[in-house]
Design a protein around this motif. Sequence first.
Motif, PDB file in Angstrom:
ATOM      1  N   ASP A  74       0.838  -1.198   0.000  1.00 41.54           N
ATOM      2  CA  ASP A  74       0.000   0.000   0.000  1.00 41.54           C
ATOM      3  C   ASP A  74       0.872   1.248   0.000  1.00 41.54           C
ATOM      4  O   ASP A  74       1.989   1.236   0.523  1.00 41.54           O
ATOM      5  CB  ASP A  74      -0.904   0.042   1.240  1.00 41.54           C
ATOM      6  N   ALA A  75       0.367   2.320  -0.585  1.00 45.82           N
ATOM      7  CA  ALA A  75       1.059   3.613  -0.588  1.00 45.82           C
ATOM      8  C   ALA A  75       0.039   4.708  -0.304  1.00 45.82           C
ATOM      9  O   ALA A  75      -1.124   4.594  -0.710  1.00 45.82           O
ATOM     10  CB  ALA A  75       1.750   3.869  -1.928  1.00 45.82           C
ATOM     11  N   PHE A  76       0.479   5.732   0.394  1.00 41.54           N
ATOM     12  CA  PHE A  76      -0.400   6.866   0.678  1.00 41.54           C
ATOM     13  C   PHE A  76       0.449   8.060   1.064  1.00 41.54           C
ATOM     14  O   PHE A  76       1.605   7.934   1.456  1.00 41.54           O
ATOM     15  CB  PHE A  76      -1.392   6.529   1.808  1.00 41.54           C
ATOM     16  N   ASP A  77      -0.148   9.233   0.972  1.00 37.89           N
ATOM     17  CA  ASP A  77       0.535  10.452   1.402  1.00 37.89           C
ATOM     18  C   ASP A  77      -0.468  11.591   1.475  1.00 37.89           C
ATOM     19  O   ASP A  77      -1.535  11.547   0.848  1.00 37.89           O
ATOM     20  CB  ASP A  77       1.665  10.816   0.437  1.00 37.89           C
ATOM     21  N   ILE A  78      -0.110  12.584   2.252  1.00 37.97           N
ATOM     22  CA  ILE A  78      -0.864  13.838   2.370  1.00 37.97           C
ATOM     23  C   ILE A  78       0.153  14.954   2.165  1.00 37.97           C
ATOM     24  O   ILE A  78       1.123  15.063   2.920  1.00 37.97           O
ATOM     25  CB  ILE A  78      -1.534  13.970   3.739  1.00 37.97           C
ATOM     26  N   ILE A  79      -0.034  15.755   1.146  1.00 41.32           N
ATOM     27  CA  ILE A  79       0.967  16.740   0.750  1.00 41.32           C
ATOM     28  C   ILE A  79       0.372  18.141   0.810  1.00 41.32           C
ATOM     29  O   ILE A  79      -0.673  18.416   0.209  1.00 41.32           O
ATOM     30  CB  ILE A  79       1.490  16.436  -0.663  1.00 41.32           C
ATOM     31  N   SER A  80       1.038  19.012   1.548  1.00 40.07           N
ATOM     32  CA  SER A  80       0.654  20.426   1.598  1.00 40.07           C
ATOM     33  C   SER A  80       1.314  21.149   0.435  1.00 40.07           C
ATOM     34  O   SER A  80       2.517  20.991   0.202  1.00 40.07           O
ATOM     35  CB  SER A  80       1.095  21.059   2.919  1.00 40.07           C
ATOM     36  N   LEU A  81       0.532  21.950  -0.275  1.00 40.58           N
ATOM     37  CA  LEU A  81       1.034  22.663  -1.439  1.00 40.58           C
ATOM     38  C   LEU A  81       1.154  24.155  -1.130  1.00 40.58           C
ATOM     39  O   LEU A  81       0.465  24.667  -0.235  1.00 40.58           O
ATOM     40  CB  LEU A  81       0.099  22.428  -2.622  1.00 40.58           C
ATOM     41  N   PRO A  82       2.020  24.865  -1.835  1.00 38.60           N
ATOM     42  CA  PRO A  82       2.321  26.266  -1.493  1.00 38.60           C
ATOM     43  C   PRO A  82       1.119  27.206  -1.515  1.00 38.60           C
ATOM     44  O   PRO A  82       1.075  28.185  -0.797  1.00 38.60           O
ATOM     45  CB  PRO A  82       3.357  26.663  -2.555  1.00 38.60           C
ATOM     46  N   ASP A  83       0.120  26.913  -2.324  1.00 36.05           N
ATOM     47  CA  ASP A  83      -1.015  27.829  -2.462  1.00 36.05           C
ATOM     48  C   ASP A  83      -2.142  27.525  -1.486  1.00 36.05           C
ATOM     49  O   ASP A  83      -3.257  28.009  -1.647  1.00 36.05           O
ATOM     50  CB  ASP A  83      -1.546  27.797  -3.899  1.00 36.05           C
ATOM     51  N   GLY A  84      -1.852  26.724  -0.466  1.00 38.03           N
ATOM     52  CA  GLY A  84      -2.869  26.378   0.516  1.00 38.03           C
ATOM     53  C   GLY A  84      -3.672  25.140   0.168  1.00 38.03           C
ATOM     54  O   GLY A  84      -4.484  24.678   0.965  1.00 38.03           O
TER      55      GLY A  84
ATOM     56  N   ILE B 253       7.780  -1.246  -5.196  1.00 37.48           N
ATOM     57  CA  ILE B 253       7.029  -0.419  -6.132  1.00 37.48           C
ATOM     58  C   ILE B 253       6.231   0.645  -5.379  1.00 37.48           C
ATOM     59  O   ILE B 253       6.121   1.792  -5.830  1.00 37.48           O
ATOM     60  CB  ILE B 253       6.107  -1.296  -6.998  1.00 37.48           C
ATOM     61  N   SER B 254       5.681   0.281  -4.218  1.00 40.85           N
ATOM     62  CA  SER B 254       4.913   1.271  -3.450  1.00 40.85           C
ATOM     63  C   SER B 254       5.807   2.420  -2.994  1.00 40.85           C
ATOM     64  O   SER B 254       5.378   3.580  -2.976  1.00 40.85           O
ATOM     65  CB  SER B 254       4.245   0.606  -2.244  1.00 40.85           C
ATOM     66  N   SER B 255       7.062   2.105  -2.650  1.00 43.06           N
ATOM     67  CA  SER B 255       7.993   3.169  -2.258  1.00 43.06           C
ATOM     68  C   SER B 255       8.344   4.046  -3.452  1.00 43.06           C
ATOM     69  O   SER B 255       8.440   5.274  -3.334  1.00 43.06           O
ATOM     70  CB  SER B 255       9.256   2.552  -1.648  1.00 43.06           C
ATOM     71  N   LEU B 256       8.550   3.409  -4.603  1.00 48.27           N
ATOM     72  CA  LEU B 256       8.787   4.167  -5.841  1.00 48.27           C
ATOM     73  C   LEU B 256       7.579   5.041  -6.169  1.00 48.27           C
ATOM     74  O   LEU B 256       7.724   6.210  -6.553  1.00 48.27           O
ATOM     75  CB  LEU B 256       9.064   3.203  -6.990  1.00 48.27           C
ATOM     76  N   LEU B 257       6.402   4.481  -5.996  1.00 47.91           N
ATOM     77  CA  LEU B 257       5.172   5.212  -6.294  1.00 47.91           C
ATOM     78  C   LEU B 257       5.067   6.463  -5.432  1.00 47.91           C
ATOM     79  O   LEU B 257       4.719   7.549  -5.922  1.00 47.91           O
ATOM     80  CB  LEU B 257       3.972   4.301  -6.063  1.00 47.91           C
ATOM     81  N   LYS B 258       5.385   6.327  -4.154  1.00 47.16           N
ATOM     82  CA  LYS B 258       5.280   7.490  -3.269  1.00 47.16           C
ATOM     83  C   LYS B 258       6.259   8.581  -3.689  1.00 47.16           C
ATOM     84  O   LYS B 258       5.892   9.763  -3.749  1.00 47.16           O
ATOM     85  CB  LYS B 258       5.530   7.092  -1.821  1.00 47.16           C
ATOM     86  N   ALA B 259       7.507   8.211  -3.952  1.00 51.49           N
ATOM     87  CA  ALA B 259       8.507   9.206  -4.337  1.00 51.49           C
ATOM     88  C   ALA B 259       8.118   9.897  -5.642  1.00 51.49           C
ATOM     89  O   ALA B 259       8.223  11.129  -5.773  1.00 51.49           O
ATOM     90  CB  ALA B 259       9.877   8.537  -4.470  1.00 51.49           C
ATOM     91  N   THR B 260       7.649   9.121  -6.601  1.00 56.65           N
ATOM     92  CA  THR B 260       7.265   9.682  -7.894  1.00 56.65           C
ATOM     93  C   THR B 260       6.009  10.546  -7.763  1.00 56.65           C
ATOM     94  O   THR B 260       5.913  11.630  -8.348  1.00 56.65           O
ATOM     95  CB  THR B 260       7.014   8.551  -8.905  1.00 56.65           C
ATOM     96  N   ALA B 261       5.042  10.068  -6.981  1.00 63.40           N
ATOM     97  CA  ALA B 261       3.803  10.828  -6.800  1.00 63.40           C
ATOM     98  C   ALA B 261       4.078  12.184  -6.175  1.00 63.40           C
ATOM     99  O   ALA B 261       3.493  13.198  -6.570  1.00 63.40           O
ATOM    100  CB  ALA B 261       2.812  10.034  -5.953  1.00 63.40           C
TER     101      ALA B 261
ATOM    102  N   ALA C  24      -6.080  14.713 -12.854  1.00 64.10           N
ATOM    103  CA  ALA C  24      -5.906  13.973 -14.104  1.00 64.10           C
ATOM    104  C   ALA C  24      -4.485  14.133 -14.632  1.00 64.10           C
ATOM    105  O   ALA C  24      -3.838  13.156 -15.044  1.00 64.10           O
ATOM    106  CB  ALA C  24      -6.924  14.443 -15.148  1.00 64.10           C
ATOM    107  N   ALA C  25      -3.970  15.351 -14.625  1.00 67.44           N
ATOM    108  CA  ALA C  25      -2.609  15.602 -15.103  1.00 67.44           C
ATOM    109  C   ALA C  25      -1.585  14.919 -14.195  1.00 67.44           C
ATOM    110  O   ALA C  25      -0.593  14.353 -14.676  1.00 67.44           O
ATOM    111  CB  ALA C  25      -2.343  17.107 -15.154  1.00 67.44           C
ATOM    112  N   ILE C  26      -1.813  14.966 -12.892  1.00 63.29           N
ATOM    113  CA  ILE C  26      -0.901  14.303 -11.953  1.00 63.29           C
ATOM    114  C   ILE C  26      -0.863  12.809 -12.231  1.00 63.29           C
ATOM    115  O   ILE C  26       0.214  12.194 -12.323  1.00 63.29           O
ATOM    116  CB  ILE C  26      -1.337  14.560 -10.500  1.00 63.29           C
ATOM    117  N   CYS C  27      -2.036  12.204 -12.383  1.00 62.15           N
ATOM    118  CA  CYS C  27      -2.104  10.756 -12.571  1.00 62.15           C
ATOM    119  C   CYS C  27      -1.539  10.329 -13.928  1.00 62.15           C
ATOM    120  O   CYS C  27      -0.929   9.266 -14.052  1.00 62.15           O
ATOM    121  CB  CYS C  27      -3.544  10.278 -12.407  1.00 62.15           C
ATOM    122  N   ASN C  28      -1.720  11.149 -14.962  1.00 65.91           N
ATOM    123  CA  ASN C  28      -1.112  10.844 -16.260  1.00 65.91           C
ATOM    124  C   ASN C  28       0.406  10.837 -16.158  1.00 65.91           C
ATOM    125  O   ASN C  28       1.083   9.949 -16.691  1.00 65.91           O
ATOM    126  CB  ASN C  28      -1.566  11.855 -17.318  1.00 65.91           C
ATOM    127  N   ALA C  29       0.965  11.842 -15.483  1.00 66.79           N
ATOM    128  CA  ALA C  29       2.416  11.912 -15.323  1.00 66.79           C
ATOM    129  C   ALA C  29       2.926  10.748 -14.496  1.00 66.79           C
ATOM    130  O   ALA C  29       3.963  10.138 -14.819  1.00 66.79           O
ATOM    131  CB  ALA C  29       2.798  13.242 -14.664  1.00 66.79           C
TER     132      ALA C  29
END
Length: 405
Positions: A55-65, A84-92, A105-110
């Motif tokens: 499993d992979a998960f994360d919560i990311i704060s972005l500069p614009d709030g 692969i889950s560790s790779l997925l987190k780093a790439t995500a 959509a753009a994030i998931c395509n990349a």
Amino acid sequence: MKQSNDALSIWNKRVARDLELAGAIQRSLFSDVPHFSRRFEMRIAYRTCMDVGGDAFDIISLPDGKHCVYVADVSGHGVAPAMISSLLKATASEMIHRHADEGPAAICNALNAVVRRRIDNPSYFATLFMAVHDPDRLEWCCMNCGHPNPVYVRNGTTVDSSLFSKGGGTPIGFPFGDENPYSKADEVSLKDEGDTFLLLYTDGLTEARHARTGEEFAHRIEAFYEQVVQDPAIPNKAVALLDAMESEDYRLGGDDCTAISIHMLAPHKIVIEQTVPRNIYLVSEIAKQCEVAVAARGISHHTAGLVRLLVMELGANLVEHGGLGEDDSFWLQVRVDGKVCQLVLMDEGAEWDLEEALDYEQNAAHMGERGRGLAITNTISDRIERYRMNDENLTYCTIIDQEEK
């Protein structure tokens, strides 16, 4: 034969040690520390069925709030899905920061393009659910890439989750089809209406079977989560959900289990929200305001006084011992939900060695204001949590009003 068995035993022990170390490293990557913002709080439960998990998960704060949260489940079990889950987190993380303004959509395509190029094995891919919160629009923008739909509870009732199945559908890294399978049309918007709950999870929960009947948990997850979120005194509703499953004899050990519970706060239940300067007189004033505010919401005068004392002690510790500069401040939020008072403080001061401070409290020869204040706050609170996250200290306190009117 004996030499072969001895060599095999040594090898097995070495592999077990390596897996145990790998698991410890992976768990440090997938932290279950909660996340707080002015609009919501997120709580996490994470359990692997082996030393390492997929499993992979994360919560990311972005500069614009904005904030981005996702949960993913790599196909298969064992070491390869864990890597692969560790790779997925780093790439995500990289793709979220790079494409956040363009949407899920753009994030998931990349992310899909990178995973497809790096994982040259059609057996491995990952289902994923991602949501980006916009505080200005008070809206979540969601994308479902072949993952189980979240559970959405509004006004105490579960909402039909099929609204999250609008589009997408293709797992991340799926080796066939278009390298950019997701579009804006696949995104689902969800209004942040306040006092609502959203549960993201992996299928380790829904595939958990009852010890006696063999029944899967899938058709009961909504009812269980709906029940858990009714109690404001339960801070981590994700952990409470897993505990409730086990108390009803559902076995969680067959697969990795991740649950992320998002509580979108009700503005009318927030009685104080303020940035407080590093000034003991202003701390005293805000503590008094907190007492008045919670009492106005029906909290007894005795418990309201405890809230005032708690704010005063926590604030004084920050002013005197928090490592804040003269012009620094801390953020305070006080909520009242029925008989439950919750206080959240965040500051950017130095990380405290809380165990050492409380040890001093046990030794009169070393008793100091800081240790005494911490002991008082621990005594006042029915529950107190302290975390260090993103170079910030976070203190979360719960006081339950036991007084009868």
